[in-house]
Scaffold this active site. Structure first.
Site: not given
Ligand code: M6R
Length: 608
Positions: A2, A27, A75, A99, A483, A487, A490, A603
């Site tokens: 949020c 975000r 969110w 938030n 990693e 990536k 997601e 984010k």
């Protein structure tokens, strides 16, 4: 997650609220809303489900010249994404954006029967609670907010306005960031300084337990216990270019491509190439303290965790008699783990606001262990609460998928390991190859990106129909493979998982069939022959293998090859990860998904 914005001044509040909310889009959110107040207190509340564009369309039909207002991107946590659940929430004359999570909202709600609840949110309970103390303007708004917050359990960054007081905004924080921007005859607020860039460079970061009354030209801060706090004005270092796409189609590609520059910033002033030493001022540990470190605990989530794993592999290569444990923050915070007294904890976070990582930091500090932040966001909560730290200085990372932060976090932690090794008297001949390669990495990253990008764009198109992937690596290429898989999953929603190559025949080998492709990271090195044997096992079962390698004469019969042409050896896996980053990017473009804001993700994960 949020986002909050707010404005009180002489301009039209709607302008800043909209641009601020757009800045915070990265975000992650699923609805948005604003409320503005006219001079006579008349409120205009506009909310919309979905993207900010929906809100913008509604605002275009409802323009107001009001000079004060607050806004929010939500969110969803309590209640589905909908216009009714979007903030601001109203109770009497009060409007609240919030938030965080009010954990005891059900209990509080029981005593608020005078309010007719319309949403499923915990935040509406907060609005009703504040109104119950405000009594329609009978008491000062700040007092009502303080009384309410004293009853709240949970986390909050909150902004409150009232139709009865159309000249002030009350803000408060506990566990969810809020920054106050100071302009000329205007005061702005945001949950993330990026929303303030271009409006002011002067900011005051609110601390947990503080509440502030803001007017267009005054800021009064106090604690919830009424102790006055003098505002500490800091400079916002971010510039506009850093938060724009700069000619790229997506922030993600921009952030991948700017790694030569971002890593240069991480290294600036920290490597002495003449005498082959590393100097980190931020951690603030003396040589004696460094020498005494026998145990490193590295804490992070997601990409930060992978960077910690990778750094751990490197540090144990050159630092004698040190044990390293890299842990996932959301797990570690509830473990009853013993931390030896001669430990130092590295707290790794791009945003510096991740709730689980922050909780670990606080827990570890309670045990009297020194904490060192490996953080990007300047002035963030983690950066302010650690005992010392090394900022990675990669600039704002806007895309939800973390890329440039990974590279710099890993290298910064290796540099921290090198400072320990130097203090412990490890021979320069042992450390020099690491330091010399690190110094050359920005240039090598630039070369690698340039060479592999067109090739990877082609390869990604070839695999765009796949929905399953296995990432494989060994030693330092294993965390790198983890990693890479994160990536891909997601942003392209491919079910990608990473395994240590040697683990293949203990289970994952059963997966190899035509539904999967295998992304294999094959750096030169002592384990190369073993890795090739593992690769043979995949090929023998008809695997669809992509090989990323720096071996010049690589001649295995794989489907696709990405050659990394470099004489970097130790840190070759980091160069290979660039290939994984680009691959995830181009797969996502080919699949037609939202690159920078993948579904369901945020984010900065400020809730547990
Ligand atoms: O801000 P942080 O580094 O603490 O964030 C940790 C994770 O949430 C983050 O790395 C996440 O996994 C990324 N979306 C991965 O790309």
């Amino acid at each position: 997650m949020c986002g909050i914005v707010g404005y009180v001044g002489e301009k039209e509040a709607q302008g800043f609220l909209l641009s601020g909310l757009k800045r915070l889009e990265y975000r992650g959110y699923d609805s948005a809303g604003i409320v503005t107040l006219a001079n006579d207190g008349k409120a205009t509340l506009i909310r919309a489900k979905g993207k900010i564009n929906n809100l913008e369309e509604k605002m275009a039909q409802n323009r107001h010249k009001d000079n004060i207002g607050i806004g929010h991107t939500r969110w969803a946590t309590h209640g589905e994404p909908s216009e009714t659940n979007a903030h601001p929430h109203k109770a009497g004359s009060i409007y609240v954006v919030h938030n965080g999570i009010i954990e005891n909202y059900k209990e509080l709600k029981k005593n608020l029967s005078q309010h007719e609840f319309v949403s499923d949110t915990d935040s509406e309970v907060l609005a009703a609670l504040i109104e119950s103390f405000y009594k329609d303007g009978k008491y000062p708004l700040i007092n009502a907010v303080v009384q309410a917050l004293k009853l709240v359990q949970g986390t909050y960054g909150v902004a409150v306005v009232s139709e009865k007081a159309p000249e002030e905004i009350i803000v408060a924080r506990s566990g969810s960031p809020l920054v106050i921007g100071i302009g000329h005859d205007e005061t702005l607020i945001a949950s993330d300084a990026s929303a303030l860039v271009g409006h002011t460079k002067r900011a005051v970061y609110l601390n947990d337990g503080e509440v502030a009354r803001l007017t267009k030209n005054s800021i009064e801060i106090k604690t919830l216990n009424a102790e006055p706090i003098s505002a500490k004005v800091e400079e916002i270092e971010t510039n506009l270019a850093a938060i724009q796409k700069g000619g790229y189609d997506h922030f993600l590609l921009k952030e991948i491509m700017e790694q030569p520059k971002s890593l240069t910033e991480t290294l600036r002033g920290r490597i002495n190439s003449k005498n082959h030493t590393v100097h980190l001022g931020g951690p603030g540990l003396s040589e004696t303290e460094l020498r005494k470190i026998n145990h490193l605990i590295i804490v992070g989530c997601g990409t930060a965790y992978h960077a910690g794993l990778l750094a751990g592999y490197y540090i144990e290569q050159f630092t004698p008699e040190i044990t390293i444990e890299t842990v996932i923050a959301s797990e570690y915070r509830y473990r009853n783990a013993y931390i030896p007294k001669d430990s130092v904890a590295l707290i790794v976070s791009q945003s510096g606001e991740t709730a689980d990582t922050l909780a670990c930091l606080r827990e570890i500090k309670k045990q009297g262990i020194k904490t060192i932040g490996i953080v990007n966001a300047i002035g963030s909560t983690i950066a302010r609460e650690v005992d010392g730290g090394t900022y990675v200085h990669v600039g704002p990372e806007i895309s939800v998928a973390s890329t440039k932060a990974f590279t710099s976090q890993a290298v910064a932690m290796v540099m921290f390991g090198l400072t320990i090794a130097q203090a412990k008297g490890v021979k320069s001949a042992t450390l020099r190859p690491y330091i010399d390669e690190i110094a050359r990495m920005p240039e090598e990253i630039g070369n690698t990106l340039e060479v592999v990008r067109p090739e990877i764009e082609k390869i990604a198109k070839k695999y765009a129909e796949y929905d399953h992937a296995i990432y494989l690596g060994r030693d330092t290429a294993y965390p790198t493979a983890m990693e890479g898989a994160l990536k891909l999953k997601e942003i392209s929603y491919v079910d990608a998982n990473a395994y240590a190559f040697g683990e293949l025949k203990h289970g994952p080998l059963a997966l190899v069939d035509d539904r999967f492709f295998e992304m294999t990271l094959l750096p030169k090195g002592v384990l190369y022959d073993k890795v090739i044997s593992n690769l043979q096992e995949v090929l023998a079962r008809g695997g669809h293998v992509i090989a990323v390698t720096n071996v010049e004469d690589f001649d295995m019969p794989v489907e696709s090859i990405v050659k990394i042409t470099t004489d970097i050896e130790i840190f070759a896996p980091i160069l290979m990860n660039l290939a994984s980053q680009l691959f995830a990017y181009y797969m996502t473009v080919a699949k037609g998904y939202n690159v920078d804001q993948p579904r369901n993700l945020a984010k900065s994960v400020t809730v547990e």
